[in-house]
Design an enzyme around this catalytic site. Structure first.
Site, PDB file in Angstrom:
ATOM      1  N   CYS A   8     -20.679  21.047 -53.581  1.00 44.77           N
ATOM      2  CA  CYS A   8     -19.770  21.425 -52.273  1.00 44.77           C
ATOM      3  C   CYS A   8     -19.328  20.186 -51.903  1.00 44.77           C
ATOM      4  O   CYS A   8     -19.508  19.189 -52.197  1.00 44.77           O
ATOM      5  CB  CYS A   8     -20.376  22.425 -51.478  1.00 44.77           C
ATOM      6  SG  CYS A   8     -21.981  21.697 -50.486  1.00 44.77           S
ATOM      7  N   ASN A  11     -22.835  18.781 -49.084  1.00 49.56           N
ATOM      8  CA  ASN A  11     -24.188  18.924 -49.784  1.00 49.56           C
ATOM      9  C   ASN A  11     -25.290  19.316 -48.751  1.00 49.56           C
ATOM     10  O   ASN A  11     -26.386  18.977 -48.932  1.00 49.56           O
ATOM     11  CB  ASN A  11     -24.750  17.643 -50.615  1.00 49.56           C
ATOM     12  CG  ASN A  11     -25.781  18.015 -51.551  1.00 49.56           C
ATOM     13  OD1 ASN A  11     -26.623  17.218 -51.735  1.00 49.56           O
ATOM     14  ND2 ASN A  11     -25.948  19.348 -52.056  1.00 49.56           N
ATOM     15  N   CYS A  13     -24.844  22.766 -46.925  1.00 51.06           N
ATOM     16  CA  CYS A  13     -24.706  24.233 -46.505  1.00 51.06           C
ATOM     17  C   CYS A  13     -24.531  24.840 -47.914  1.00 51.06           C
ATOM     18  O   CYS A  13     -25.845  25.374 -48.251  1.00 51.06           O
ATOM     19  CB  CYS A  13     -23.444  24.544 -45.691  1.00 51.06           C
ATOM     20  SG  CYS A  13     -23.551  23.803 -44.124  1.00 51.06           S
ATOM     21  N   ARG A  14     -23.531  24.903 -48.637  1.00 53.05           N
ATOM     22  CA  ARG A  14     -23.366  25.765 -49.711  1.00 53.05           C
ATOM     23  C   ARG A  14     -24.285  25.400 -50.994  1.00 53.05           C
ATOM     24  O   ARG A  14     -25.050  26.213 -51.562  1.00 53.05           O
ATOM     25  CB  ARG A  14     -22.137  25.737 -50.036  1.00 53.05           C
ATOM     26  CG  ARG A  14     -21.227  26.904 -49.023  1.00 53.05           C
ATOM     27  CD  ARG A  14     -19.647  26.511 -49.400  1.00 53.05           C
ATOM     28  NE  ARG A  14     -19.097  25.103 -49.021  1.00 53.05           N
ATOM     29  CZ  ARG A  14     -17.894  24.634 -49.357  1.00 53.05           C
ATOM     30  NH1 ARG A  14     -17.181  25.376 -49.720  1.00 53.05           N
ATOM     31  NH2 ARG A  14     -17.669  23.200 -49.041  1.00 53.05           N
ATOM     32  N   SER A  15     -24.210  24.076 -51.503  1.00 57.60           N
ATOM     33  CA  SER A  15     -24.865  23.884 -52.522  1.00 57.60           C
ATOM     34  C   SER A  15     -26.302  23.635 -52.742  1.00 57.60           C
ATOM     35  O   SER A  15     -26.879  24.045 -53.467  1.00 57.60           O
ATOM     36  CB  SER A  15     -23.859  22.588 -53.253  1.00 57.60           C
ATOM     37  OG  SER A  15     -24.152  21.297 -52.442  1.00 57.60           O
ATOM     38  N   ASP A 123     -16.441  27.554 -47.040  1.00 56.18           N
ATOM     39  CA  ASP A 123     -17.287  26.755 -46.106  1.00 56.18           C
ATOM     40  C   ASP A 123     -17.636  27.268 -44.967  1.00 56.18           C
ATOM     41  O   ASP A 123     -16.585  27.546 -44.066  1.00 56.18           O
ATOM     42  CB  ASP A 123     -16.356  25.066 -46.088  1.00 56.18           C
ATOM     43  CG  ASP A 123     -16.962  24.237 -45.201  1.00 56.18           C
ATOM     44  OD1 ASP A 123     -18.209  24.524 -44.762  1.00 56.18           O
ATOM     45  OD2 ASP A 123     -16.450  23.107 -45.210  1.00 56.18           O
TER      46      ASP A 123
HETATM   47  P1  4NP Z   1     -20.946  22.166 -47.400  1.00 57.16           P
HETATM   48  O1  4NP Z   1     -20.545  22.245 -45.763  1.00 57.16           O
HETATM   49  O2  4NP Z   1     -19.806  21.518 -47.887  1.00 57.16           O
HETATM   50  O3  4NP Z   1     -21.127  23.820 -47.567  1.00 57.16           O
HETATM   51  O4  4NP Z   1     -22.205  21.276 -47.254  1.00 57.16           O
HETATM   52  C1  4NP Z   1     -20.182  21.222 -45.272  1.00 57.16           C
HETATM   53  C2  4NP Z   1     -20.887  20.382 -44.243  1.00 57.16           C
HETATM   54  C3  4NP Z   1     -20.648  19.426 -43.855  1.00 57.16           C
HETATM   55  C4  4NP Z   1     -19.169  19.135 -43.587  1.00 57.16           C
HETATM   56  C5  4NP Z   1     -18.106  20.000 -44.156  1.00 57.16           C
HETATM   57  C6  4NP Z   1     -18.516  21.152 -44.806  1.00 57.16           C
HETATM   58  N1  4NP Z   1     -18.661  18.073 -42.637  1.00 57.16           N
HETATM   59  O5  4NP Z   1     -17.308  18.000 -42.400  1.00 57.16           O
HETATM   60  O6  4NP Z   1     -19.468  17.404 -42.148  1.00 57.16           O
END
Ligand code: 4NP
Length: 157
Positions: A8, A11, A13-15, A123
């Protein structure tokens, strides 16, 4: 397929949720596959998953607490048989990062669950609780799809 990487943006939340949920489902199904997760961005390297992801995953019986964020490396494109991107931005970033000699198949995760009706795992970072629940619901369908594919692969051998 022996090894899969979930990718993602951050790294956190989703992955990491995908990695831990797929690990649990694969174990239940008696399948042994190497799994890992990574982000295309470097924002959160070394950090634990977002506390909201940890909490929602716990409600689904999935423990994320041991996951730590890392960034995708060129070597990942050789180390893993498949690299699953959560959304089209992640997929485009992976295509930019891939060395010319990459051997991994790189695709959207929701190709594993075509009947779900959504091709990107949104996201959840800037949204509310329902976004985190949707991530788990989508990942759960994708995990069912991977297990079915692996079982039909081994059955047809
Ligand atoms: P992820 O979510 O890609 O599912 O881990 C996010 C986590 C942090 C951020 C964006 C998306 N950020 O902008 O910090």
């Amino acid at each position: 397929m022996k090894s899969v990487l979930f990718v993602c943006l951050g790294n956190i939340c989703r992955s990491p949720t995908a990695r831990a949920l797929f690990d649990a489902r694969l174990r239940e199904a008696g399948l042994t596959i190497e799994t890992d997760s990574a982000g295309v961005a470097d924002y959160h390297i070394g950090k634990a998953p977002d506390p909201r992801s940890i909490r929602h995953a716990m409600d689904w019986g999935v423990d994320l607490s041991a996951e730590r964020a890392r960034q995708v490396q060129p070597a990942d494109f050789h180390r893993f048989d498949a690299i699953f991107a959560m959304d089209r931005d992640n997929l485009a970033a992976l295509e930019r990062l891939a060395p010319a000699s990459a051997t991994a198949r790189v695709c959207l995760l929701m190709e594993l669950a075509p009947d779900y009706g959504l091709d990107e795992v949104p996201d959840p970072y800037y949204g509310g609780a329902e976004g985190f629940e949707r991530v788990l619901d989508m990942l759960s369908s994708a995990a069912d799809g991977l297990i079915e594919a692996l079982q039909s692969q081994s059955g047809s051998r």
